[in-house]
Design a protein around this motif. Structure first.
Motif, PDB file in Angstrom:
ATOM      1  N   GLY A 244      12.538  -9.025   0.177  1.00  0.00           N
ATOM      2  CA  GLY A 244      11.979  -8.663   1.472  1.00  0.00           C
ATOM      3  C   GLY A 244      12.042  -9.801   2.461  1.00  0.00           C
ATOM      4  O   GLY A 244      11.667 -10.935   2.151  1.00  0.00           O
ATOM      5  N   GLY A 245      12.533  -9.528   3.673  1.00  0.00           N
ATOM      6  CA  GLY A 245      12.586 -10.532   4.716  1.00  0.00           C
ATOM      7  C   GLY A 245      13.848 -11.366   4.719  1.00  0.00           C
ATOM      8  O   GLY A 245      13.987 -12.278   5.534  1.00  0.00           O
ATOM      9  N   VAL A 246      14.809 -11.039   3.841  1.00  0.00           N
ATOM     10  CA  VAL A 246      16.013 -11.863   3.739  1.00  0.00           C
ATOM     11  C   VAL A 246      17.065 -11.473   4.776  1.00  0.00           C
ATOM     12  O   VAL A 246      18.026 -12.199   5.003  1.00  0.00           O
TER      13      VAL A 246
ATOM     14  N   LEU B 236      14.256 -17.803   4.552  1.00  0.00           N
ATOM     15  CA  LEU B 236      14.039 -16.377   4.810  1.00  0.00           C
ATOM     16  C   LEU B 236      14.037 -16.128   6.320  1.00  0.00           C
ATOM     17  O   LEU B 236      13.150 -16.618   7.032  1.00  0.00           O
ATOM     18  N   PRO B 237      14.989 -15.353   6.838  1.00  0.00           N
ATOM     19  CA  PRO B 237      15.070 -15.121   8.290  1.00  0.00           C
ATOM     20  C   PRO B 237      13.785 -14.560   8.881  1.00  0.00           C
ATOM     21  O   PRO B 237      13.394 -14.956   9.978  1.00  0.00           O
ATOM     22  N   LEU B 238      13.136 -13.602   8.193  1.00  0.00           N
ATOM     23  CA  LEU B 238      11.914 -13.020   8.737  1.00  0.00           C
ATOM     24  C   LEU B 238      10.838 -14.072   8.909  1.00  0.00           C
ATOM     25  O   LEU B 238      10.139 -14.111   9.932  1.00  0.00           O
ATOM     26  N   ALA B 239      10.697 -14.973   7.918  1.00  0.00           N
ATOM     27  CA  ALA B 239       9.700 -16.043   8.006  1.00  0.00           C
ATOM     28  C   ALA B 239      10.058 -17.018   9.129  1.00  0.00           C
ATOM     29  O   ALA B 239       9.198 -17.432   9.921  1.00  0.00           O
ATOM     30  N   ILE B 240      11.328 -17.372   9.209  1.00  0.00           N
ATOM     31  CA  ILE B 240      11.775 -18.341  10.221  1.00  0.00           C
ATOM     32  C   ILE B 240      11.537 -17.803  11.626  1.00  0.00           C
ATOM     33  O   ILE B 240      10.978 -18.494  12.493  1.00  0.00           O
ATOM     34  N   VAL B 241      11.979 -16.582  11.874  1.00  0.00           N
ATOM     35  CA  VAL B 241      11.860 -15.998  13.209  1.00  0.00           C
ATOM     36  C   VAL B 241      10.397 -15.793  13.587  1.00  0.00           C
ATOM     37  O   VAL B 241       9.996 -16.081  14.723  1.00  0.00           O
ATOM     38  N   THR B 242       9.580 -15.330  12.645  1.00  0.00           N
ATOM     39  CA  THR B 242       8.178 -15.058  12.948  1.00  0.00           C
ATOM     40  C   THR B 242       7.422 -16.326  13.305  1.00  0.00           C
ATOM     41  O   THR B 242       6.702 -16.379  14.316  1.00  0.00           O
ATOM     42  N   ILE B 243       7.557 -17.366  12.496  1.00  0.00           N
ATOM     43  CA  ILE B 243       6.805 -18.595  12.765  1.00  0.00           C
ATOM     44  C   ILE B 243       7.352 -19.302  14.009  1.00  0.00           C
ATOM     45  O   ILE B 243       6.588 -19.889  14.792  1.00  0.00           O
TER      46      ILE B 243
ATOM     47  N   GLN C  57      10.377 -29.718   9.361  1.00  0.00           N
ATOM     48  CA  GLN C  57       9.620 -29.472   8.130  1.00  0.00           C
ATOM     49  C   GLN C  57       9.128 -28.017   8.049  1.00  0.00           C
ATOM     50  O   GLN C  57       9.128 -27.411   6.975  1.00  0.00           O
ATOM     51  N   VAL C  58       8.711 -27.463   9.207  1.00  0.00           N
ATOM     52  CA  VAL C  58       8.273 -26.061   9.221  1.00  0.00           C
ATOM     53  C   VAL C  58       9.426 -25.153   8.823  1.00  0.00           C
ATOM     54  O   VAL C  58       9.278 -24.230   8.016  1.00  0.00           O
ATOM     55  N   ALA C  59      10.597 -25.415   9.391  1.00  0.00           N
ATOM     56  CA  ALA C  59      11.773 -24.604   9.063  1.00  0.00           C
ATOM     57  C   ALA C  59      12.106 -24.692   7.582  1.00  0.00           C
ATOM     58  O   ALA C  59      12.462 -23.692   6.944  1.00  0.00           O
ATOM     59  N   GLU C  60      11.982 -25.899   6.997  1.00  0.00           N
ATOM     60  CA  GLU C  60      12.269 -26.070   5.571  1.00  0.00           C
ATOM     61  C   GLU C  60      11.295 -25.283   4.696  1.00  0.00           C
ATOM     62  O   GLU C  60      11.674 -24.738   3.655  1.00  0.00           O
ATOM     63  N   GLU C  61      10.045 -25.206   5.118  1.00  0.00           N
ATOM     64  CA  GLU C  61       9.040 -24.494   4.337  1.00  0.00           C
ATOM     65  C   GLU C  61       9.246 -22.981   4.331  1.00  0.00           C
ATOM     66  O   GLU C  61       8.656 -22.276   3.526  1.00  0.00           O
TER      67      GLU C  61
ATOM     68  N   GLU D 234      21.864 -23.465   8.294  1.00  0.00           N
ATOM     69  CA  GLU D 234      21.771 -22.200   9.025  1.00  0.00           C
ATOM     70  C   GLU D 234      20.321 -21.843   9.330  1.00  0.00           C
ATOM     71  O   GLU D 234      20.016 -21.284  10.387  1.00  0.00           O
ATOM     72  N   ALA D 235      19.431 -22.167   8.400  1.00  0.00           N
ATOM     73  CA  ALA D 235      18.008 -21.903   8.619  1.00  0.00           C
ATOM     74  C   ALA D 235      17.491 -22.723   9.803  1.00  0.00           C
ATOM     75  O   ALA D 235      16.749 -22.214  10.661  1.00  0.00           O
TER      76      ALA D 235
END
Length: 845
Positions: free
Chosen positions: A18-20, A201-208, A193-197, A159-160
């Motif tokens: 989920g979220g990939v 996952l694209p959904l996590a990256i875009v949301t935060i 560091q936030v991006a690494e955490e 890419e992240a």
């Protein structure tokens, strides 16, 4: 793309957590496939809403069958009510089409044969391609028969980081960091560091990233980083979503997000959200429903940029067209929520002491019916699977405000509601029992004295709702699709009712007098495909239209009137801001201000309130219009400035659409927003426009269709044609005296002039030109005309046509592929051949 082109593969799986980014990848590939013309069309199904169902039943099969049929304009014959018979018809149709079918977010196995989708076992046909996505690869390969499965992995670190930078800054990260904060180096380091955490996952990256985009305080960035670091591995996406939710600045917006989460995956219609929010008093007792609507749209627009809510890309207007009148002018009438976001929203709400809710299946309800935990519930969403469902004697939920009972669209579901069931829910405000199989409104509702929203949609056996009169605080009542045959007299007691939805109540024949007129606070009344038995003045057998004059708050109206003679002379509609009024046997609407009028005498029927609506309409249709030689008569300078669609049919008295000699048109121009003009069976129509055309008229026209107008010698004067810069579709059929499409202003008759050697470029955006059954047509215009973007040309039954364009042909490029030229067919016969397809430009001269 190679797999989509492979004739040996027609079932492709896409697998990932989920979220990939499975959905994003599928939509991008589908878009590219359509651009490369690998398919004639595509159909997308989001099946995330099936997650909460133990098994897939009629609801999924029926939904998919109806959508497939609607997408292709097929009509499922009435006797194909049985899903298996529908499946056979759909399967045969799909084998003839080159279609890409996408089934996204699959949670349970679906038998494609039951739906009518050809499977990979059908070796005789490979035209139909199926793309499936799920978190479960085994479900796709073994259960669904995917011939090949592609895993979607998390993004690599580079890419992240690129995705994070693009999302948080809009593209220029270095400039954004310097401009937005005093310590750009430190924030840049924290951002990395936030991006690494986010674990790729694209959904996590875009949301935060969206949540942090406008935050200039480093403390907030550090807080987000700390929360992500403290989250267990594999749970980062949930932590990002929770952080984004926490930092929403308005509590009302948070509540809306949790409500959407409770409704689960799939489409969430805006009109449904409005009804729920009104019942829950989310709008803090706003003055009007219009203000509530605007507030809801404001909250939605706050959530969309965060990525927590998405626009729906399903074709839900097919199913919600009528009830969405309030949101007809919205770009999207429905929303979607990612299934991961929905899961997080449910978890947040279940732990929120102020907003606890549960989403349960049909098992275990009695297990918590008397627990201390149930006493603090405010929301309950219950899924029923059993055919005969027995609710417990009661739930002790004194704080409960919202109760939703899903039946998964099973018409045979019989839910027994004990008389004491609601006695422990004195504060219940919203009750949705849609789809239930009872015939009489359960007496248990008698105790719900604080109920504000009651939905009984598609209760196909419901005929008796007399109990409704005891729900005196009711503000929203939706009976859409129910089997009621008459409204009870007890409804006069609903003095607080603000929205009444009777759409698709096809068996409703009786509305007692004074029921509607006593709903003094009513603002919205929907009666599409419903009651049409309006009485004449003095006839007490039914309500008459003059009762609507007593509804001083009414602003939104959808009604059907069988005969223009029923229109009272003093009808007052000045306060209406949204309306669809259908007179005669006409259906449907494209806009939120429409009049479609059949057998109307302008001098007798179009006065006062109706006349004012006419001038403010966005959509007008006249069938058998009489009492005038002009279709439209302006009363002031503001007349018809918002008109988008005009259709006139079978009106022999009409000679002109409008008289431009009227100075009110000459000052401001006419129809600046008109997009489509359709004229059919107008046997005495002499000119579309009578007189000089004002500057700026018809500047938005995209479609112009003329059919069977036997007195038209030409269609447009040159001055008018030169202003049609946005015209895309021009169709002229069966106009037996037409000699020329475009004429000079001073030509008294059309001459077979010698053609000039220069090309005139008219209609720079014209893509389709149809000239059919025009026996006297000599030419398009006295000069050669170049159509630089023409893609489709149809010429049938034009034996005298000498020329349309000059030597290089009508096409500005070699992209045109669809063309049928058959100029010498006998124009005395109706000729509608199949289209021919040519891989190159074709010039007729």
């Amino acid at each position: 793309m190679d797999v989509l082109s492979d004739d040996n593969i027609n079932s492709i799986g896409v697998v990932g957590i989920g979220g990939v980014g499975k959905t994003t990848l599928i939509k991008q590939v589908a878009h590219q496939a359509m651009q490369e013309k690998l398919f004639t069309t595509q159909v997308y199904f989001d099946l995330s809403w099936t997650r909460d169902s133990d098994k897939l039943g009629q609801k999924v099969i029926s939904h998919m069958q109806e959508k497939l049929a609607c997408m292709f304009g097929w009509i499922l014959k009435p006797w194909y009510l049985n899903e298996s018979k529908r499946a056979v018809e759909l399967k045969q149709g799909l084998k003839k089409e080159k279609v890409l079918i996408i089934l996204d977010n699959i949670w349970k196995e679906i038998d494609l044969e039951e739906v009518g989708i050809p499977s990979c076992k059908d070796d005789d046909e490979k035209e139909c391609k199926i793309v499936l996505s799920s978190r479960d690869g085994e479900l796709l390969s073994k259960g669904m028969g995917a011939q090949i499965c592609f895993p979607v992995e998390t993004l690599p670190p580079k890419e992240a980081w690129a995705l994070f930078k693009k999302t948080v800054s809009g593209g220029d990260f270095d400039k954004w960091v310097v401009e937005e904060i005093n310590n750009p180096e430190e924030r840049s380091s924290i951002a990395i560091q936030v991006a690494e955490e986010c674990e790729g996952l694209p959904l996590a990256i875009v949301t935060i990233a969206k949540a942090l985009k406008d935050e200039t305080q480093l403390a907030i960035w550090k807080n987000a980083l700390e929360q992500l670091r403290n989250c267990a591995a594999g749970k980062k996406v949930y932590s990002c979503l929770e952080w984004s939710y926490t930092h929403l600045k308005l509590e009302d917006v948070k509540s809306l997000l949790l409500l959407c989460g409770m409704l689960g995956g799939g489409d969430i219609p805006l009109d449904l959200l409005l009804q729920y929010c009104m019942g829950l008093d989310c709008f803090d007792r706003m003055k009007s429903l219009e203000h509530a609507r605007n507030k809801l749209l404001t909250w939605v627009e706050i959530l969309k940029p965060s990525g927590l809510l998405l626009d729906s890309h399903e074709y839900r207007e097919i199913f919600y067209e009528d009830s969405s009148l309030l949101f007809m002018d919205s770009k999207n009438k429905s929303l979607q929520m990612h299934d991961v976001v929905s899961g997080v929203a449910r978890r947040i709400a279940s732990m929120d002491l102020h907003r606890p809710f549960v989403v349960r299946e049909d098992v275990g309800l009695e297990e918590w019916s008397e627990t201390d935990e149930s006493r603090r519930f405010t929301f309950i969403s219950l899924h029923c699977e059993a055919v005969n469902y027995q609710l417990p004697q009661g739930l002790v939920c004194p704080e409960l405000q919202f109760f939703l009972l899903h039946n998964n669209d099973n018409p045979s579901l019989n839910i027994h509601i004990p008389i004491t069931f609601f006695q422990g829910m004195k504060n219940l405000k919203v009750l949705d029992l849609s789809g239930s199989g009872f015939t009489t409104l359960p007496s248990a509702l008698d105790s719900l004295e604080n109920l504000r929203t009651l939905r009984l949609c598609w209760c196909c056996n419901l005929v008796d709702i007399a109990l409704i009169g005891k729900l005196k605080k009711l503000e929203v009542l939706s009976l859409e699709g129910s089997a009621i045959q008459q409204l009870p007299d007890e409804m006069v007691k609903l003095s607080n009712l603000r929205l009444l939805d009777l759409n698709n109540c096809r068996q409703l024949k009786v509305v007692p007098q004074k029921v509607l007129s006593n709903l003094s606070r009513l603002e919205c009344l929907f009666m599409s495909c419903s009651f049409t038995k309006w009485a004449m003045e003095g006839d007490e057998s039914n309500a008459c239209l003059s009762e609507l004059n007593h509804l001083s708050c009414l602003t939104t109206l959808y009604i059907q009137i069988a005969d223009a003679e029923l229109l009272p002379k003093d009808i007052q509609f000045e306060k209406l801001t949204r309306y669809v009024i259908l007179v005669g046997h006409l259906q449907g609407s494209k806009t939120d201000r429409a009049l479609r009028l059949n057998k109307i005498n302008r001098s007798l029927h179009l006065r006062n309130g109706i006349s004012r609506l006419l001038e403010r309409s966005k959509e007008l249709e006249f069938l058998k219009l009489s009492g005038t030689k002009f279709v439209l008569h302006p009363l002031d300078r503001e007349s018809f400035l918002e008109l988008k669609h005009l259709r006139v049919n079978d009106s022999p008295e009409i000679q002109y659409i409008i008289d431009s000699k009227d100075q009110r048109f000459m000052q401001l121009g006419a129809f600046p927003l008109l997009e489509s003009l359709v004229l059919e069976d107008m046997e005495n129509l002499e000119e579309v426009w009578h007189g000089q055309i004002p500057t700026g008229s018809f500047g938005s026209l995209k479609t112009l269709n003329v059919f069977s107008c036997s007195k038209l010698r030409y269609l447009l004067l040159l001055s008018m044609a030169e202003g049609l810069s946005k015209l895309e579709n021009l169709s002229i059929i069966s106009c037996k005296t037409m000699q020329q499409i475009i004429a000079y202003e001073r030509e008294s008759k059309v001459k077979e002039d010698e053609y000039a050697m220069t090309n005139l470029q008219l209609f720079p955006n014209l893509r389709k030109l149809t000239l059919r059954n025009l026996p006297q047509l000599i030419n398009f215009f006295s000069h050669k005309v170049l159509f630089s973007k023409l893609e489709v040309l149809e010429l049938h039954g034009v034996p005298k046509l000498k020329n349309v364009w000059y030597h290089q042909g009508p096409f500005g490029s070699s992209s045109s592929q669809i063309l049928h030229v058959c100029p010498n067919v006998d124009a005395g016969h109706s000729y509608y051949p199949q289209y021919s397809f040519y891989p190159y430009d074709y010039t007729y001269a």
